[in-house]
Design a protein around this motif. Structure first.
Motif, PDB file in Angstrom:
ATOM      1  N   ARG A   1      33.232 -34.051  -6.352  1.00 27.98           N
ATOM      2  CA  ARG A   1      33.590 -32.629  -6.276  1.00 27.98           C
ATOM      3  C   ARG A   1      33.871 -32.235  -7.707  1.00 27.98           C
ATOM      4  NH1 ARG A   1      37.159 -30.595  -1.437  1.00 27.98           N
ATOM      5  NH2 ARG A   1      37.881 -29.127  -2.994  1.00 27.98           N
TER       6      ARG A   1
ATOM      7  N   GLN B   1      33.261 -27.034  -8.956  1.00 29.54           N
ATOM      8  CA  GLN B   1      34.256 -26.843  -7.890  1.00 29.54           C
ATOM      9  C   GLN B   1      35.397 -25.944  -8.405  1.00 29.54           C
ATOM     10  OE1 GLN B   1      34.423 -27.124  -4.748  1.00 29.54           O
ATOM     11  NE2 GLN B   1      36.593 -26.717  -4.602  1.00 29.54           N
TER      12      GLN B   1
ATOM     13  N   LYS C   1      38.110 -20.842  -4.996  1.00 33.29           N
ATOM     14  CA  LYS C   1      38.965 -21.269  -3.895  1.00 33.29           C
ATOM     15  C   LYS C   1      39.169 -20.179  -2.844  1.00 33.29           C
ATOM     16  CE  LYS C   1      40.207 -24.638  -3.655  1.00 33.29           C
ATOM     17  NZ  LYS C   1      39.323 -25.757  -3.179  1.00 33.29           N
ATOM     18  N   PRO C   2      39.017 -20.541  -1.559  1.00 32.61           N
ATOM     19  CA  PRO C   2      39.385 -19.597  -0.504  1.00 32.61           C
ATOM     20  C   PRO C   2      40.911 -19.578  -0.399  1.00 32.61           C
ATOM     21  CG  PRO C   2      38.730 -21.694   0.457  1.00 32.61           C
ATOM     22  CD  PRO C   2      38.585 -21.839  -1.029  1.00 32.61           C
TER      23      PRO C   2
ATOM     24  N   GLU D   1      32.140 -26.313  -3.065  1.00 34.19           N
ATOM     25  CA  GLU D   1      32.087 -25.300  -2.017  1.00 34.19           C
ATOM     26  C   GLU D   1      31.279 -24.110  -2.520  1.00 34.19           C
ATOM     27  OE1 GLU D   1      35.797 -24.082  -0.215  1.00 34.19           O
ATOM     28  OE2 GLU D   1      34.849 -22.333   0.718  1.00 34.19           O
TER      29      GLU D   1
ATOM     30  N   ASP E   1      35.949 -23.924   5.738  1.00 30.37           N
ATOM     31  CA  ASP E   1      36.379 -23.626   7.106  1.00 30.37           C
ATOM     32  C   ASP E   1      36.692 -22.147   7.303  1.00 30.37           C
ATOM     33  OD1 ASP E   1      36.967 -24.792   9.668  1.00 30.37           O
ATOM     34  OD2 ASP E   1      39.077 -24.336   9.281  1.00 30.37           O
TER      35      ASP E   1
ATOM     36  N   LYS F   1      32.394 -27.540   6.795  1.00 31.16           N
ATOM     37  CA  LYS F   1      33.749 -27.999   7.121  1.00 31.16           C
ATOM     38  C   LYS F   1      34.037 -27.650   8.571  1.00 31.16           C
ATOM     39  CE  LYS F   1      35.667 -29.441   3.176  1.00 31.16           C
ATOM     40  NZ  LYS F   1      37.082 -29.322   2.859  1.00 31.16           N
TER      41      LYS F   1
ATOM     42  N   ASP G   1      37.385 -35.573   6.225  1.00 29.49           N
ATOM     43  CA  ASP G   1      38.231 -34.996   5.173  1.00 29.49           C
ATOM     44  C   ASP G   1      39.665 -35.020   5.716  1.00 29.49           C
ATOM     45  OD1 ASP G   1      39.875 -33.274   3.758  1.00 29.49           O
ATOM     46  OD2 ASP G   1      38.523 -31.565   3.787  1.00 29.49           O
TER      47      ASP G   1
ATOM     48  N   GLU H   1      40.509 -35.332  -1.771  1.00 30.95           N
ATOM     49  CA  GLU H   1      40.902 -34.590  -2.966  1.00 30.95           C
ATOM     50  C   GLU H   1      41.775 -35.506  -3.786  1.00 30.95           C
ATOM     51  OE1 GLU H   1      40.510 -29.911  -1.846  1.00 30.95           O
ATOM     52  OE2 GLU H   1      42.520 -30.764  -1.815  1.00 30.95           O
TER      53      GLU H   1
END
Ligand code: PEP
Ligand code: CO
Length: 464
Positions: free
Chosen positions: A108, A112, A115-116, A236, A268, A291, A351, A396
């Motif tokens: 990742r 990367q 971010k959501p 992502e 997600d 996800k 995950d 992570e």
């Protein structure tokens, strides 16, 4: 995938988690610039990864996917990149032993950044500003200026990704990733670790295997597989403006590849079947991840699978399951049964990070090590009961000794989290916790493998 799909089609769909840029002119200029920059990866490499993923779905290899929650501009330093790669390599040697098969590394990293967020805004002392959305979009500082989306950040993220990849490619092919060398680092960890005795057995067995191979003439000087590693990148696919600008037609196949990374996944929070993110990923020829959180039921999952992998190609789609240690036993068997009955080809990764996040008593976002481990163990156990293939793990983690997840052999307590809490987003396993997780995962994999062998032997005996 239809030939008619265009990388701009997502713009006609509803989109979540992507901010409005106030300066539209500046944004267009940046997009145009990135469209003319070289691709970061090549389509042929993504196809190679898909082949490995297809093998993984048949149980012929295992996948380790991991890295930072969010890369950042301030933490951009060669030592950070090297240290993350080192942990990834060390973990993969340990997992190779547990899985008894090659381990494919998918990092990742090198993209990367976005971010959501659960809330669109953040409030501090009565002041409300846009949430931080990752360094590719805005800054972490709590000021109006820093939180305003700035398109120039996309260019900086591209440049950082390009030099990160350059170093990773050099390290993975220039001798740094030699298997013997990497295992020697693991021995250092075992010696220093307060619970090192527990891991010594696995480390000794790996040492024995390496000596045996060397005695047979399988040496790093002569066998590139020992000296070099294959490393793939992933992130992502959230900031579609950036992803679109790096999406190019591959001249060999005529298909669209997002050349920002080998593999892209959808988070997600953005997996709405009619939304922009799913539309974008559905048209790419890269291997794709999805996800799978606790609110996705098997009917909707099946619809998403058919949208993302209509030809049911092997290695094309990976489900990255993040259900939580307390929910996985109830939810995963239902999904596995349904997908098996419907005959869909895909990979199942675990995950164990994203559904195990809690607030510590000291008010930090954290993840207890024991819950992360529990979800991994349950994931393998459930696959064994359902006779399906668990083909990868997704962590992570960082190569630094941060204090973000509680527990592990270092027994990081709630009170200690403040010592070195450095993440820009989610809590990561530190270097020691990541290695410990790899040893414990290897143990779980090995136990399941032996139990399976035992059952097969008993069946043969019963049939004779
Ligand atoms: C992530 O992987 O950093 C992430 C935000 O995951 P998820 O979409 O599973 O919450
Ligand atoms: Co995260």
């Amino acid at each position: 995938m239809t030939n008619k799909w265009q990388p701009t089609d997502w713009r006609k769909k509803s989109i979540e988690q992507v901010p409005e840029y106030p300066d539209k002119k500046a944004l267009e200029k940046v997009e145009k610039t990135i469209k003319n920059l070289p691709p970061l990866v090549f389509a042929g490499e993504s196809r190679k990864l898909q082949k490995y993923l297809a093998d993984a779905s048949e149980g012929k290899c295992f996948v380790l996917q991991g890295g930072d929650c969010a890369e950042s501009f301030v933490d951009f330093h060669p030592n950070y990149i090297r240290d993350t790669l080192r942990v990834l390599l060390q973990m993969s040697v340990i997992l190779t032993f547990g899985a008894s098969m090659p381990v494919i590394k998918v990092s990742r990293v090198a993209g990367q950044f976005a971010k959501p967020r659960s809330e669109p805004t953040e409030e501090r002392n009565g002041k409300e500003l846009e949430s931080y959305r990752g360094d590719i979009i805005n800054g972490l500082d709590f000021t109006e200026e820093s939180r305003t989306p700035d398109p120039l950040r996309m260019l900086r993220a591209y440049n950082q990704s390009a030099s990160t990849l350059n170093l990773l490619r050099a390290l993975s092919q220039g001798g740094y990733a030699d298997l013997n060398q990497v295992h020697r680092w693991n021995l250092g960890f075992v010696e220093k670790n307060p619970q090192g005795e527990k891991y010594k057995k696995i480390a000794d067995q790996i040492s024995e295997s390496l000596s045996f191979m060397e005695a047979c003439g399988v040496k790093s000087e002569t066998v590139p597989e020992i000296r070099e590693m294959k490393l793939f990148t992933s992130h992502e696919s959230l900031l579609l403006l950036y992803e679109e600008a790096l999406t190019r037609i591959d001249s060999t196949t005529g298909k669209w590849y997002d050349c920002s990374a080998h593999m892209l996944w959808v988070g997600d929070r953005t997996r709405n079947i009619d939304g922009a993110h799913i539309n974008f990923l559905s048209g790419l020829a890269n291997p794709i991840g999805l996800k799978v959180g606790p609110t996705l039921n098997s009917d909707n999952l099946l619809k998403l699978i058919d949208k993302l992998n209509p030809k049911n190609e092997k290695g094309r789609l990976t489900l990255i399951v993040r259900l939580g240690y307390d929910k996985i036993s109830k939810l995963l068997p239902l999904l596995l049964k349904r997908i098996k009955d419907e005959g869909r080809n895909l990979n199942w990764f675990c995950d164990p990070m994203h559904a195990n996040t809690i607030k510590s008593s000291s008010n930090y976002k954290t993840r207890p090590f024991k819950n992360i481990l529990k979800e991994v163990e349950l994931f393998f156990d459930i696959h064994k009961s359902e006779n399906t293939i668990a083909s990868g793990v997704h962590f992570e983690m960082t190569g630094q000794e941060v204090t973000e997840c509680t527990g592990g052999a270092q027994e990081i307590s709630d009170e200690k989290l403040g010592d070195r809490y450095r993440t820009h987003c989610d809590p990561r396993l530190n270097a020691s916790q990541a290695l410990e997780m790899a040893f414990l995962t290897a143990e779980a994999l090995k136990r399941i493998r032996e139990e399976k062998k035992g059952t097969q032997k008993n069946n043969i005996a019963a049939n004779n």
